[in-house]
Design an enzyme around this catalytic site. Structure first.
Site, PDB file in Angstrom:
ATOM      1  N   HIS A  67       0.832  -1.196   0.000  1.00 20.10           N
ATOM      2  CA  HIS A  67       0.000   0.000   0.000  1.00 20.10           C
ATOM      3  C   HIS A  67       0.874   1.256   0.000  1.00 20.10           C
ATOM      4  CE1 HIS A  67       0.752  -1.105   4.202  1.00 20.10           C
ATOM      5  NE2 HIS A  67       0.778   0.207   4.447  1.00 20.10           N
ATOM      6  N   GLY A  68       0.258   2.337  -0.418  1.00 19.47           N
ATOM      7  CA  GLY A  68       0.957   3.614  -0.424  1.00 19.47           C
ATOM      8  C   GLY A  68       0.001   4.740  -0.744  1.00 19.47           C
TER       9      GLY A  68
END
Length: 149
Positions: A67-68
């Site tokens: 994720h980011g």
């Protein structure tokens, strides 16, 4: 919270071809670029690699939740992938990952981003869900597993 609010059928990859962490991340980003040609896939890939350098998102039990955050995104996007062979992802339990949930979020939705990650984590802690995910016969069946959850 429903996964299909952030996921769409063409963001489900039932048979990832990648054999390394970097390749998996690129393969997971590719459908977003195909759907939104202006999407900066190279930047997204780098954001994900940078996050992995902080600590693995391979949480164990064959699961990774890379994720980011990207300032250029307007909404949260989820891409789901399954590796039939498994990929070494530096998971906490040192086992290959087969289930991948990629979450990319705009910078301004931190609370929602965290709630989605928590929802995915709870979902993936269910052994029957993981089994159904891994045994789905094709992308359509995999979509059914995802939308039934």
């Amino acid at each position: 919270m429903r996964l299909e609010d952030y996921l769409q059928p063409d963001f489900v990859i039932g048979a990832l071809a990648s054999e390394s962490k970097a390749e998996v991340l690129a393969e997971l980003v590719a459908p977003i670029k195909a759907h939104w040609p202006d999407f900066d896939a190279r930047r997204a890939h780098q954001v994900l690699l940078d996050r992995e350098n902080l600590g693995t998102t391979g949480i164990g039990d064959g699961v990774a939740i890379p994720h980011g955050k990207m300032e250029t995104l307007e909404r949260i996007v989820i891409v789901v992938g399954r590796s039939l062979a498994g990929v070494s992802f530096d998971a906490l339990d040192f086992k290959p990952c087969r289930i991948f949930f990629l979450v990319l979020a705009p910078e301004h939705v931190a609370g929602l981003h965290l709630r989605i990650l928590a929802h995915i984590s709870r979902l993936l802690s269910d052994e029957s869900f993981r089994r159904a995910f891994l045994t789905a016969e094709n992308d359509a069946a995999l979509w059914q597993v995802l939308t039934a959850a």
